[in-house]
Write a protein that holds these residues in place. Sequence first.
Motif, PDB file in Angstrom:
ATOM      1  N   ALA A 209       1.137  43.163 -46.953  1.00  0.00           N
ATOM      2  CA  ALA A 209       1.398  42.107 -45.329  1.00  0.00           C
ATOM      3  C   ALA A 209       0.275  42.089 -44.923  1.00  0.00           C
ATOM      4  O   ALA A 209      -0.257  40.863 -44.501  1.00  0.00           O
ATOM      5  CB  ALA A 209       2.732  42.872 -44.761  1.00  0.00           C
ATOM      6  N   THR A 210      -0.548  43.106 -44.543  1.00  0.00           N
ATOM      7  CA  THR A 210      -1.798  43.072 -43.423  1.00  0.00           C
ATOM      8  C   THR A 210      -2.501  42.135 -44.868  1.00  0.00           C
ATOM      9  O   THR A 210      -3.836  41.680 -43.143  1.00  0.00           O
ATOM     10  CB  THR A 210      -2.256  44.750 -43.580  1.00  0.00           C
ATOM     11  OG1 THR A 210      -1.103  45.213 -43.183  1.00  0.00           O
ATOM     12  CG2 THR A 210      -3.877  45.156 -43.069  1.00  0.00           C
ATOM     13  N   PRO A 219      -2.878  37.978 -36.452  1.00  0.00           N
ATOM     14  CA  PRO A 219      -2.703  39.332 -35.788  1.00  0.00           C
ATOM     15  C   PRO A 219      -2.429  39.656 -36.930  1.00  0.00           C
ATOM     16  O   PRO A 219      -1.439  40.003 -37.348  1.00  0.00           O
ATOM     17  CB  PRO A 219      -1.942  39.117 -34.692  1.00  0.00           C
ATOM     18  CG  PRO A 219      -0.835  37.955 -34.721  1.00  0.00           C
ATOM     19  CD  PRO A 219      -1.639  36.808 -35.542  1.00  0.00           C
ATOM     20  N   GLY A 220      -3.252  40.820 -36.471  1.00  0.00           N
ATOM     21  CA  GLY A 220      -2.716  42.027 -37.686  1.00  0.00           C
ATOM     22  C   GLY A 220      -3.075  42.225 -39.145  1.00  0.00           C
ATOM     23  O   GLY A 220      -2.890  43.941 -39.507  1.00  0.00           O
ATOM     24  N   GLY A 221      -4.216  41.606 -39.314  1.00  0.00           N
ATOM     25  CA  GLY A 221      -4.730  41.577 -40.300  1.00  0.00           C
ATOM     26  C   GLY A 221      -5.947  42.301 -40.312  1.00  0.00           C
ATOM     27  O   GLY A 221      -6.508  42.497 -39.548  1.00  0.00           O
ATOM     28  N   GLU A 222      -6.095  42.868 -41.653  1.00  0.00           N
ATOM     29  CA  GLU A 222      -7.374  43.272 -41.805  1.00  0.00           C
ATOM     30  C   GLU A 222      -7.835  43.896 -43.103  1.00  0.00           C
ATOM     31  O   GLU A 222      -6.911  44.092 -44.455  1.00  0.00           O
ATOM     32  CB  GLU A 222      -7.125  45.157 -41.901  1.00  0.00           C
ATOM     33  CG  GLU A 222      -6.552  45.982 -40.216  1.00  0.00           C
ATOM     34  CD  GLU A 222      -6.198  46.628 -39.694  1.00  0.00           C
ATOM     35  OE1 GLU A 222      -6.883  48.227 -41.069  1.00  0.00           O
ATOM     36  OE2 GLU A 222      -5.172  47.152 -39.408  1.00  0.00           O
ATOM     37  N   TRP A 227      -8.284  45.113 -51.106  1.00  0.00           N
ATOM     38  CA  TRP A 227      -8.196  45.848 -52.325  1.00  0.00           C
ATOM     39  C   TRP A 227      -6.854  46.820 -52.567  1.00  0.00           C
ATOM     40  O   TRP A 227      -6.087  46.425 -54.028  1.00  0.00           O
ATOM     41  CB  TRP A 227      -9.366  46.571 -52.892  1.00  0.00           C
ATOM     42  CG  TRP A 227      -9.327  47.857 -52.461  1.00  0.00           C
ATOM     43  CD1 TRP A 227      -9.359  47.589 -50.470  1.00  0.00           C
ATOM     44  CD2 TRP A 227      -9.172  48.597 -52.186  1.00  0.00           C
ATOM     45  NE1 TRP A 227      -9.498  49.410 -49.527  1.00  0.00           N
ATOM     46  CE2 TRP A 227      -8.860  50.135 -51.093  1.00  0.00           C
ATOM     47  CE3 TRP A 227      -8.265  49.821 -53.011  1.00  0.00           C
ATOM     48  CZ2 TRP A 227      -8.556  51.465 -51.235  1.00  0.00           C
ATOM     49  CZ3 TRP A 227      -7.839  51.311 -53.460  1.00  0.00           C
ATOM     50  CH2 TRP A 227      -7.705  51.903 -52.747  1.00  0.00           C
ATOM     51  N   ALA A 228      -6.501  47.230 -51.902  1.00  0.00           N
ATOM     52  CA  ALA A 228      -5.528  47.898 -52.456  1.00  0.00           C
ATOM     53  C   ALA A 228      -4.104  47.415 -52.354  1.00  0.00           C
ATOM     54  O   ALA A 228      -3.536  47.170 -53.102  1.00  0.00           O
ATOM     55  CB  ALA A 228      -5.345  48.447 -50.946  1.00  0.00           C
ATOM     56  N   ALA A 229      -4.130  45.888 -51.952  1.00  0.00           N
ATOM     57  CA  ALA A 229      -2.980  44.937 -52.328  1.00  0.00           C
ATOM     58  C   ALA A 229      -2.986  44.695 -53.238  1.00  0.00           C
ATOM     59  O   ALA A 229      -2.305  43.643 -54.156  1.00  0.00           O
ATOM     60  CB  ALA A 229      -3.300  44.397 -51.030  1.00  0.00           C
ATOM     61  N   VAL A 230      -4.337  44.183 -54.491  1.00  0.00           N
ATOM     62  CA  VAL A 230      -4.319  43.686 -55.572  1.00  0.00           C
ATOM     63  C   VAL A 230      -3.957  44.952 -56.881  1.00  0.00           C
ATOM     64  O   VAL A 230      -3.773  44.516 -57.670  1.00  0.00           O
ATOM     65  CB  VAL A 230      -5.583  43.747 -55.144  1.00  0.00           C
ATOM     66  CG1 VAL A 230      -6.167  42.939 -57.241  1.00  0.00           C
ATOM     67  CG2 VAL A 230      -5.812  41.777 -55.036  1.00  0.00           C
TER      68      VAL A 230
END
Length: 253
Positions: A209-210, A219-222, A227-230
């Motif tokens: 989600a981030t 907003p809320g994006g980092e 890399w972790a989301a992949v």
Amino acid sequence: MTARALTDSWTMTRRELARWGRRPVTVAVNLVFPVMLLLMFGYLVGGGRGVSGEYVDYLVPGMLALTMAFGLEGTMIAVTRDLDKGVIDRFRSLPMANGAVLVGRSAADMLQSAAGLVVMTGVGYALGWRTHGGLGGFLGAMGLLLLFRFAMLWVGIHLALVAGKPEMVQAVQILVWPVGFLSNAFAAPESMPDWLGTVVRWNPMSRTATAVRDLFGGPGGEPGHLWAAVAWPLALLAVFFPLAVRRFARLSR
């Protein structure tokens, strides 16, 4: 062998798509339920604790990720129903590539998931949500969401093969709810108690989600979470895809 596997998988995909025409209400419910959640949290429940900027720009990406985690029971029930009725045994007696039934089922689910994303983004735009990451960011976010769905789907297929009975699916599906709701889909972890915020931050779905929020430019994006989301969906696929295919191959032994 690869061409044969693709042909067999497409045949099974068309079989699953043909079921849509016989179950339009089920398909409609699967598309409408996430929209109801989005409207409920956006207007009825409210929220946005710890969120800077427009809440709808924070909420919609979280809801897109949540939508990709939910709704697995349709595929799981279809697999267990075919098992229970002996349909899969008949398929396995045919000269068909091993796992084509499962690949076809997953392909049909992914098409419905893509349709769900289209519906949800349309509703999000109607609510005032806008993306600020350009076309590349938008397509990257959609790809990340579909990768997440694909990984969760194969976890569900494997658990369905283990469960074996349609009535067991609901018990297994309940396991998805903590993953979805103990995430940052609705509120920032900074606004939560320390112990709960820690759980939410370590939830893999929160990483997705981030990262999606970052690709959308909201907003809320980092960016450090990409890399972790992949990596974590690929890790799930590396484990559960071969487990599901191996379990399927052993069914009639």
